[in-house]
Design an enzyme around this catalytic site. Structure first.
Site, PDB file in Angstrom:
ATOM      1  N   GLY A 344      39.576  -7.809  -3.063  1.00 43.85           N
ATOM      2  CA  GLY A 344      38.995  -9.110  -2.559  1.00 43.85           C
ATOM      3  C   GLY A 344      38.395  -9.748  -4.100  1.00 43.85           C
ATOM      4  N   GLU A 350      30.948  -4.816  -8.599  1.00 38.86           N
ATOM      5  CA  GLU A 350      31.054  -3.705  -7.670  1.00 38.86           C
ATOM      6  C   GLU A 350      30.900  -2.314  -8.635  1.00 38.86           C
ATOM      7  OE1 GLU A 350      33.745  -4.796  -3.944  1.00 38.86           O
ATOM      8  OE2 GLU A 350      34.564  -3.782  -5.497  1.00 38.86           O
TER       9      GLU A 350
END
Ligand SMILES: O=C[C@H](O)[C@H](O)[C@H](O)COP(=O)(O)O
Length: 466
Positions: A344, A350
């Site tokens: 994504g 992240e």
């Protein structure tokens, strides 16, 4: 019957094989040709339903459990025997002829293992004709293995030509039949019959894996083809319109994994939250659970917006220091808890939040559980100025980069998706790619692996701890 999409496993109910010399032998399904696809499909999260003509519990062909048929491998024979015993659906199969229109609408594909039984019943059962014609009309994949390909004969004959005529198929070959103890006594030679009925039959070397694929029919030649055929079948299943319109399977498994992660969240914690469809289920679960945490650190703008939409308190990582727990999805996970992420486009933030966390809980549906990383194209976040230069360096590392069109990351960069890299040493590849000037980060999470894997599977949540 359960209304969730399912894969129909069609087995023969024949118990005797009538030979051309008038004698009969016990028959049934070939153990390995049921066990191998069953295990792969279950591991990938598919719901399976055994169906036979008349709903008769199918027999195992005793030959298929005879160690001498398995190259003298007694432990393989014992393993297969035990694995078949664990398939509880074999005791209460559905009746092929009693399948309702709703049942047909709910199934998403058909897998037909071999054994000699299909030569007796599936090859001529009207219920098989109805089932396979439904699959063709609804664009649902059919896989046939070994003598299971005899089921296609049920769609031929009469004025109604088989919808499979002219299709490329394979089956247990004439050469293989003539090398078995039944040589010269088979009721008919399947390879020859299929050719006579207008199929384009391709066969490979005896006992070697060989598959043939055509529009909606995928076939495998023999037991050695079982695993490859099943993987191709799964690829076909996941790309059919029926599956895409009914994507409950994968979503239900993601939700299951996401909800299982709630047990790691305690009041008073700061919780890092990843990005993606699995994490979205986690955010929804957090919203419903109303645990009194201190707040959440988002790994993307999309996640921040979702958290806020649930009324949850979003914190700035610069204000929290290290955080106790981070929950996020993955595109692939290997047995050493190393991941590929970034499908994504959120990989860099992240990795930062994951690295700031003491515990990284990775949530995924079980299809992400891989023996090794590398099938999923590796996302690499690149500063736009360096795009072409980085792409050339990635080629030198053995990869084929493709620019992800129309995507700008939360950090204002582009993503190159790279296939063909050798990820047998993920740690080294993570470092090598990040050493290229212009790369911000890449989607290999080997330095910061997951600490806990929670996979949603048809058998419940599988939890693994590093
Ligand atoms: O950039 C996206 C993230 O790394 C996701 O966690 C990953 O792509 C898995 O996404 P999903 O949960 O949608 O399969």
């Amino acid at each position: 019957m359960n209304t969730q999409p399912f894969v129909l496993i069609l087995l023969s109910a024949a118990q005797r094989l009538r030979l051309n010399d008038g004698t009969e032998v016990t028959t049934g399904f070939w153990a390995e040709e049921l066990v191998v696809p069953w295990q792969i499909l279950r591991k990938a999260g598919w719901r399976l339903q055994v169906v036979t003509p008349g709903g008769v519990p199918p027999l195992i062909d005793p030959e298929s459990l005879d160690p001498s048929t398995l190259g003298g491998d007694h432990s393989r024979a014992a393993y297969l025997c035990d694995a078949v015993r664990q398939i509880t659906g074999l005791r209460t199969p559905l009746d092929l002829d009693a399948l309702t229109g709703k049942d047909l609408d709910t199934l998403i594909g058909v897998f037909i293992p071999g054994g000699n039984g299909p030569l007796m019943d599936l090859c001529q059962a009207p219920g098989v004709d109805r089932l396979l014609r439904h699959c063709v009309a609804a664009a649902k994949p059919i896989a046939t293995l070994c003598h299971g390909t005899a089921a296609l004969l049920a769609t031929g004959g009469g004025a109604d030509r088989s919808p499979f005529c002219g299709q490329r198929v394979t089956c247990f070959s004439a050469a293989e039949e003539s090398a078995t103890p039944l040589a010269g006594r088979w009721p008919y030679t399947l390879e020859k019959r299929l050719r006579q009925e207008g199929f384009r039959v391709s066969t490979g070397a005896p006992w070697q894996s060989h598959i043939a694929t055509d529009n909606f029919i995928l076939s495998g030649q023999n037991p050695a083809s079982a695993a490859t055929l099943t993987h191709v079948f799964i690829e076909r299943l996941t790309s059919t319109p029926t599956y895409k319109g009914n994507n409950m399977n994968a979503d239900a498994l993601k939700k299951m994994a996401a909800e299982a992660a709630l047990r790691y969240i305690q009041p008073g914690m700061v919780v890092g939250v990843g990005t993606g469809s699995t994490t979205n289920f986690f955010i929804a679960a957090l919203g419903a659970a109303k645990i009194h945490v201190d707040g959440y650190v988002a790994s993307s703008i999309a996640t921040e917006n979702r958290l806020k939409a649930q009324g949850l308190n979003v914190l700035d990582l610069n204000a929290t220091g290290d955080i106790p727990v981070y929950v996020d999805g993955a595109d692939e996970a290997d047995p050493h808890f190393r991941l590929i992420k970034g499908g994504g486009g959120a990989l860099t933030r992240e990795k930062i939040v994951a690295s700031a966390a003491r515990l990284f809980i990775c949530i995924a549906d079980v299809s992400k559980d891989k023996p090794m990383l590398g099938k999923f194209p590796l996302p690499v976040e690149v500063i736009p100025f360096a795009r072409s230069f980085v792409a050339r360096q990635l080629v030198k590392l053995g990869g084929s980069p493709t620019l992800r069109n129309g995507v700008t990351t939360d950090n204002g960069n582009v993503i190159l998706d790279v296939t063909g890299l050798d990820l047998s040493d993920p740690l080294r590849m993570e470092e090598s790619i990040n050493a290229i000037p212009g790369v911000l980060d890449n989607g290999i999470f080997a330095h910061r692996r997951a600490d806990v894997m929670l996979f949603g599977s048809a058998d419940g949540v599988i939890e693994r701890k590093a």
